[in-house]
Design an enzyme around this catalytic site. Structure first.
Site, PDB file in Angstrom:
ATOM      1  N   PRO A 152       0.362  -0.781   0.046  1.00 42.89           N
ATOM      2  CA  PRO A 152      -0.027   0.117   0.002  1.00 42.89           C
ATOM      3  C   PRO A 152       0.687   1.447  -0.096  1.00 42.89           C
ATOM      4  CG  PRO A 152       0.292  -0.479   2.297  1.00 42.89           C
ATOM      5  CD  PRO A 152       1.350  -1.851   1.247  1.00 42.89           C
ATOM      6  N   TRP A 153      -0.143   2.768  -0.007  1.00 43.87           N
ATOM      7  CA  TRP A 153       0.470   3.522  -0.521  1.00 43.87           C
ATOM      8  C   TRP A 153       1.656   4.507   1.572  1.00 43.87           C
ATOM      9  CZ3 TRP A 153      -1.981   6.118   2.907  1.00 43.87           C
ATOM     10  CH2 TRP A 153      -3.439   6.389   3.161  1.00 43.87           C
ATOM     11  N   PRO A 178       4.164  -2.197  -6.142  1.00 42.52           N
ATOM     12  CA  PRO A 178       3.443  -0.886  -5.503  1.00 42.52           C
ATOM     13  C   PRO A 178       1.916  -0.338  -5.786  1.00 42.52           C
ATOM     14  CG  PRO A 178       5.286  -0.218  -6.444  1.00 42.52           C
ATOM     15  CD  PRO A 178       5.139  -1.365  -7.567  1.00 42.52           C
ATOM     16  N   GLU A 232     -11.678  -4.289   0.523  1.00 42.96           N
ATOM     17  CA  GLU A 232     -12.706  -4.283  -0.455  1.00 42.96           C
ATOM     18  C   GLU A 232     -10.965  -5.408  -1.674  1.00 42.96           C
ATOM     19  OE1 GLU A 232     -15.169  -1.790  -4.164  1.00 42.96           O
ATOM     20  OE2 GLU A 232     -14.521  -0.749  -1.701  1.00 42.96           O
ATOM     21  N   GLU A 251      -2.713  -8.404   4.683  1.00 41.25           N
ATOM     22  CA  GLU A 251      -2.753  -7.990   6.498  1.00 41.25           C
ATOM     23  C   GLU A 251      -4.206  -6.754   5.737  1.00 41.25           C
ATOM     24  OE1 GLU A 251      -3.039  -4.813   7.760  1.00 41.25           O
ATOM     25  OE2 GLU A 251      -0.862  -4.778   7.366  1.00 41.25           O
ATOM     26  N   GLU A 387     -12.710   1.593   9.439  1.00 43.69           N
ATOM     27  CA  GLU A 387     -11.513   2.163  10.072  1.00 43.69           C
ATOM     28  C   GLU A 387     -11.411   3.733   8.985  1.00 43.69           C
ATOM     29  OE1 GLU A 387      -7.114   1.107   9.223  1.00 43.69           O
ATOM     30  OE2 GLU A 387      -8.498  -0.306   7.990  1.00 43.69           O
TER      31      GLU A 387
END
Length: 488
Positions: A152-153, A178, A232, A251, A387
């Site tokens: 993720p970022w 990435p 998602e 994760e 979240e």
């Protein structure tokens, strides 16, 4: 030409595909500023990277463990001593303060040291032997093959690192994808370590996740996918992987609860830990405090003191040394976060913001938001139930320990949590009742992790583990060699 117009990394070479389309990378502190670009990859680029990884894998797995470890140690040393251009690229593409970007680059060497400092232990994990009068039994942990790593970022180098180190030590090769919101830091990290590894052992393909990430997950040459990201996208990738009967570690974030019991002393040290625990990286950390449950006898005091501590927050461009919290990383996350706050207020919650703007004149040019505390909020509001991934903390009172545990467990997430108490035995007992892969006592965040222990979630937070022994074994499959015969 921008400062960071970078290429893909395939088979030990920097590579531009035949297609000329590129993805611009914008600075979330100045959204009109393009700080760099990367190739907008397609399935054929994934094919090329996987072919390189396949060619390299057999020779890489055939090296003795000590030689693979030597390569990884060289990569760790180069990453640990990277110049400031790497962290600066990361701050400019996703917004967090420069000190956090430096930590991001330093994280993989720290994780890898657990394995590199105990190669005998790694060897024992990968090969178990039993010999007696009945004969010999050996269990070999063999590499799965080519691993697809999707990162993720928010902490891209750290989250690539927890996949890369154990995967390579176990004898796998890797193709990484990435996030298009933060590809530059990953490519700068690969630029630093690439020469330490044989060609094809690590490859990076850039592009939109729905294209290159999906192509990677569906590819027949990918033996396993290690994914960190939103629920998602994670579910979509997991379905693709499961349909091919391949392995996966997922994760998918957390809605992490911190519980303050009635015997806690609400002092400056506690308040600072709570403030940092939810606002680091503007709240965009999978294990950050997302919900704070406080015993009703302490509730007013905690809210007041936490607000006072947050007044010291300075929000602005992450490259500014006076700034302590940067912007949110991208427009999509910014709009989602703002909508959640608006929904909470519409539902009757009280939202109070704290801190100050570093540059009020340019405030609207970035995805900035002051840290916020949310009170008088229902548990079914999105800001509590989901979240939020932003700098807002809902604070909810409780009466009994049993109620606190029920509230903490009352979401579909289960990544991390914390219990705070002056009585360690009481906290330890309650911690064992929390449905989370990591539950800490009297701490929350980076200080609560140990590279020797597994990290991962339950329920909607995903499955599989990273770090520790479990994190190494995830990248292997067990083969039994047996010539044992019954003794008459």
């Amino acid at each position: 030409m921008n400062a960071f117009d970078l290429q893909m990394y395939i088979d030990g070479q920097w590579y531009d595909p035949a297609r000329t389309e590129r993805i611009p990378v914008h600075n979330p502190a100045r959204t009109a500023q393009v700080v760099g670009s990367v190739p907008d990859g397609r399935a054929e680029d994934v094919d090329r990277a996987l072919a390189a990884a396949q060619r390299a894998q057999r020779d890489w797995a055939g090296l003795p463990l000590a030689e693979r470890a030597t390569h990884l140690a060289q990569a760790a040393a180069r990453l640990a001593s990277i110049d400031e251009s790497g962290p600066r690229a990361l701050t400019q593409e996703m917004g967090k303060i420069l000190a956090e970007s430096v930590m991001d680059f330093q994280s993989p060497p720290w994780v890898w040291s657990y394995y590199l400092d105990d190669l005998d232990g790694v060897e024992r994990l990968l090969t178990e032997r039993l010999s007696d009068e009945a004969g010999d039994l050996e269990v070999r942990r063999r590499p799965v093959g080519v691993v697809g790593a999707i990162v993720p970022w928010n902490w891209p180098i750290a989250l690539l690192g927890v996949k890369l180190g154990p995967a390579l030590l176990a004898g796998n090769t890797v193709v990484a994808v990435p996030s298009p919101f933060a590809p530059l830091g990953v490519l700068k990290a690969i630029e630093a370590i690439g020469d330490a590894l044989p060609p094809g052992v690590v490859n990076v393909v850039t592009g939109a996740g729905e294209r290159v990430g999906a192509a990677l997950a569906a590819h027949p040459d990918v033996a396993m996918v290690a994914f960190t990201g939103g629920p998602e996208a994670g579910r979509s990738v997991a379905q693709t992987v499961a349909a091919r009967l391949r392995r996966g570690v997922f994760e998918l974030g957390g809605n992490d609860a911190a519980v303050l019991l009635d015997d806690v002393t609400v002092d400056d040290a506690l308040v600072r830990q709570l403030a940092t625990g939810f606002s680091m990286t503007s709240g965009q950390v999978c294990f950050a405090i997302k919900r704070l449950y406080v015993h009703e006898s302490l509730f007013a005091d905690v809210v007041a003191k936490l607000g006072d501590a947050l007044q010291e927050t300075v929000v602005g461009d992450g490259l500014d040394p006076e700034v302590t919290m940067g912007p949110l990383a991208n427009e999509r996350q910014y709009k989602r976060f703002r909508a959640m706050l608006a929904d909470a207020e519409a539902g009757g919650a009280t939202v109070r913001v704290f801190g100050r703007k570093r540059d009020a004149a340019s405030w609207d040019q970035g995805y900035f938001h002051l840290p916020a505390l949310v009170t008088d909020v229902r548990s079914d509001e999105r800001i509590v139930a989901e979240e939020q991934f932003g700098p807002a903390l809902p604070i909810i009172p409780f009466c009994t320990d049993e109620e606190a545990v029920a509230l903490a467990n009352g979401t579909d997430y289960g990544l991390t949590a914390s219990i705070w108490s002056a009585d360690r035995s009481r906290a330890w007992e309650l911690a064992g009742q929390i449905d989370a892969g990591v539950t800490a006592v009297n701490m929350h965040g980076f200080t609560s992790f140990d590279a020797r222990a597994p990290f991962g979630g339950v329920k909607g937070s995903g499955y599989g583990r990273e770090m520790g022994k479990d994190g190494l074994l995830e990248f292997t499959w067990a083969q039994q060699l047996n010539d044992r015969h019954s003794v008459q």
